[in-house]
Design an enzyme around this catalytic site. Structure first.
Site, PDB file in Angstrom:
ATOM      1  N   ASN A 245      34.889  41.628  38.257  1.00  0.00           N
ATOM      2  CA  ASN A 245      34.273  42.187  37.053  1.00  0.00           C
ATOM      3  C   ASN A 245      33.203  41.198  36.584  1.00  0.00           C
ATOM      4  OD1 ASN A 245      33.611  43.156  34.556  1.00  0.00           O
ATOM      5  ND2 ASN A 245      35.649  42.934  33.657  1.00  0.00           N
ATOM      6  N   TRP A 246      31.967  41.548  36.836  1.00  0.00           N
ATOM      7  CA  TRP A 246      30.875  40.622  36.516  1.00  0.00           C
ATOM      8  C   TRP A 246      30.547  40.613  35.025  1.00  0.00           C
ATOM      9  CZ3 TRP A 246      26.754  41.569  40.962  1.00  0.00           C
ATOM     10  CH2 TRP A 246      27.342  41.252  42.196  1.00  0.00           C
ATOM     11  N   LYS A 247      31.158  41.539  34.278  1.00  0.00           N
ATOM     12  CA  LYS A 247      30.900  41.620  32.835  1.00  0.00           C
ATOM     13  C   LYS A 247      29.388  41.664  32.589  1.00  0.00           C
ATOM     14  CE  LYS A 247      35.410  39.657  32.037  1.00  0.00           C
ATOM     15  NZ  LYS A 247      36.311  38.851  31.225  1.00  0.00           N
TER      16      LYS A 247
ATOM     17  N   HIS B 286      39.181  47.973  29.516  1.00  0.00           N
ATOM     18  CA  HIS B 286      39.247  46.503  29.544  1.00  0.00           C
ATOM     19  C   HIS B 286      39.484  45.995  28.123  1.00  0.00           C
ATOM     20  CE1 HIS B 286      38.050  42.322  29.951  1.00  0.00           C
ATOM     21  NE2 HIS B 286      38.286  42.464  31.248  1.00  0.00           N
TER      22      HIS B 286
ATOM     23  N   GLY C  16      39.450  34.376  30.591  1.00  0.00           N
ATOM     24  CA  GLY C  16      38.377  33.429  30.300  1.00  0.00           C
ATOM     25  C   GLY C  16      38.845  32.125  29.677  1.00  0.00           C
TER      26      GLY C  16
ATOM     27  N   GLU D 100      46.178  42.525  32.398  1.00  0.00           N
ATOM     28  CA  GLU D 100      45.330  41.409  31.978  1.00  0.00           C
ATOM     29  C   GLU D 100      45.759  40.942  30.587  1.00  0.00           C
ATOM     30  OE1 GLU D 100      41.341  41.333  34.295  1.00  0.00           O
ATOM     31  OE2 GLU D 100      41.052  42.317  32.372  1.00  0.00           O
TER      32      GLU D 100
ATOM     33  N   SER E  45      41.942  34.509  34.362  1.00  0.00           N
ATOM     34  CA  SER E  45      41.796  33.161  34.909  1.00  0.00           C
ATOM     35  C   SER E  45      42.285  33.046  36.358  1.00  0.00           C
ATOM     36  CB  SER E  45      42.487  32.121  34.013  1.00  0.00           C
ATOM     37  OG  SER E  45      41.877  32.088  32.734  1.00  0.00           O
TER      38      SER E  45
ATOM     39  N   GLU F 270      38.167  43.746  26.516  1.00  0.00           N
ATOM     40  CA  GLU F 270      36.924  43.530  25.754  1.00  0.00           C
ATOM     41  C   GLU F 270      36.403  44.857  25.197  1.00  0.00           C
ATOM     42  OE1 GLU F 270      35.020  41.303  28.874  1.00  0.00           O
ATOM     43  OE2 GLU F 270      36.524  39.736  28.571  1.00  0.00           O
TER      44      GLU F 270
ATOM     45  N   GLY G 114      35.323  35.418  35.667  1.00  0.00           N
ATOM     46  CA  GLY G 114      34.410  34.287  35.907  1.00  0.00           C
ATOM     47  C   GLY G 114      34.272  33.879  37.366  1.00  0.00           C
TER      48      GLY G 114
HETATM   49  P1  13P Z   1      38.520  35.793  33.875  1.00  0.00           P
HETATM   50  O1  13P Z   1      38.867  35.863  35.329  1.00  0.00           O
HETATM   51  O2  13P Z   1      37.174  35.187  33.602  1.00  0.00           O
HETATM   52  O3  13P Z   1      39.631  35.189  33.070  1.00  0.00           O
HETATM   53  O4  13P Z   1      38.377  37.316  33.363  1.00  0.00           O
HETATM   54  C1  13P Z   1      39.377  38.222  33.677  1.00  0.00           C
HETATM   55  C2  13P Z   1      38.897  39.568  33.351  1.00  0.00           C
HETATM   56  O5  13P Z   1      38.722  39.926  32.194  1.00  0.00           O
HETATM   57  C3  13P Z   1      38.605  40.482  34.474  1.00  0.00           C
HETATM   58  O6  13P Z   1      38.436  41.780  34.026  1.00  0.00           O
END
Ligand code: 13P
Length: 259
Positions: A15-17, A100, A178, A172, A218, A102, A240
């Site tokens: 997930n590149w966000k 997600h 993150g 998640e 993470s 977020e 990330g």
């Molecule tokens: P990280 O791997 O940066 O913790 O993010 C996880 C995430 O939200 C994947 O959708």
């Protein structure tokens, strides 16, 4: 509860966000492509920002590396400024991340909305990767099970039972996203078992054997193998570390653990 895993192909999604516009996205995808192509035992999914999907598709098409969107609306078309429909993703994306944390927390997405999106994904393709997970204060208050139960029941209701094997659920925990503080493999195993049991309550145990459950939060090249070694965890949703060549190592560690 350990389920038979033999029917489930492991799946690792990046997930590149909100990173990488079209040019950077294409170049980065190109740079990791050979490494990913060499690990076909795992389904590999890149999820760029919507504006970069077509540019990445230009380099991944025909390679067996799939694309996913990070969100979509449930309507097919119309006056919904800023939104993208499932029909628009078809042909480019095999997957779409829905719900997600977020999206839930910054953009107010509810289980009811996520459910409509998930149903739309089943109706029109792409396959949904639906995210669930508790916040730190909920975990500390001993509410993890209650939160996951509400999210699974609310966002994953009414799905077509004969197509449940197309569903991917990502556990998640919000406190692990993150933060560099991944859940323990035991936490992930417990959550995955709970999610599968909740789905079994709704759809019956036989129908949910093929549902894949990812761990996210993470995930690194160093810990991916520990999660993939869990019988009920079928891969990872990576944030990330998916922006770096480490993503290849995560896919490789998953292949090794499932091999
Ligand atoms: P990280 O791997 O940066 O913790 O993010 C996880 C995430 O939200 C994947 O959708």
């Amino acid at each position: 509860m350990n389920s038979p895993t033999s029917r489930r192909v492991p799946i690792v999604a990046g997930n590149w966000k909100m990173h990488y516009g079209p040019t950077e996205a294409r170049d980065f995808a190109q740079s990791i492509l050979d490494g990913l192509v060499a690990i076909p035992s795992v389904e590999r999914v890149l999820c760029p920002p919507a504006i970069s999907i077509a540019a990445v598709h230009a380099v991944t098409a025909g390679t067996g590396v799939w694309l996913g969107a990070q969100n979509m609306y449930f309507e097919e078309q119309g006056a919904f400024t800023g939104e993208i429909s499932p029909l628009m993703l078809r042909g480019l994306c095999q997957y779409v991340i829905l719900g997600h944390s977020e999206r839930r927390h910054y953009f107010g997405e509810t289980d009811a909305l996520i459910n409509r999106k998930t149903l739309a994904a089943f109706a029109h393709g792409p396959r949904p990767i639906v995210c669930v997970g508790e916040r730190l204060e909920e975990r500390d208050a001993g509410q993890t099970e209650r939160v996951l139960t509400t999210q699974v029941r609310g966002s994953l209701t009414g799905l077509p039972i004969e197509r449940l094997s197309e569903l991917v659920v990502a556990y998640e925990p919000v406190w692990a996203i993150g933060t560099g503080r991944a859940a323990s493999p035991q936490d992930a195993a417990d959550a995955a078992a709970l999610i599968r049991a909740l789905l079994a309550e709704q759809y019956g145990a036989a129908a949910v054997v093929g549902v894949r459950i990812q761990y996210g939060g993470s995930v690194t090249a160093g810990n991916a193998g520990d999660f993939a070694a869990l019988p009920d965890v079928d891969g990872a949703l990576v944030g990330g570390a998916s922006l770096k060549p480490d993503f290849i190592e995560i896919v490789r560690a998953t292949a090794r653990a499932k091999g």
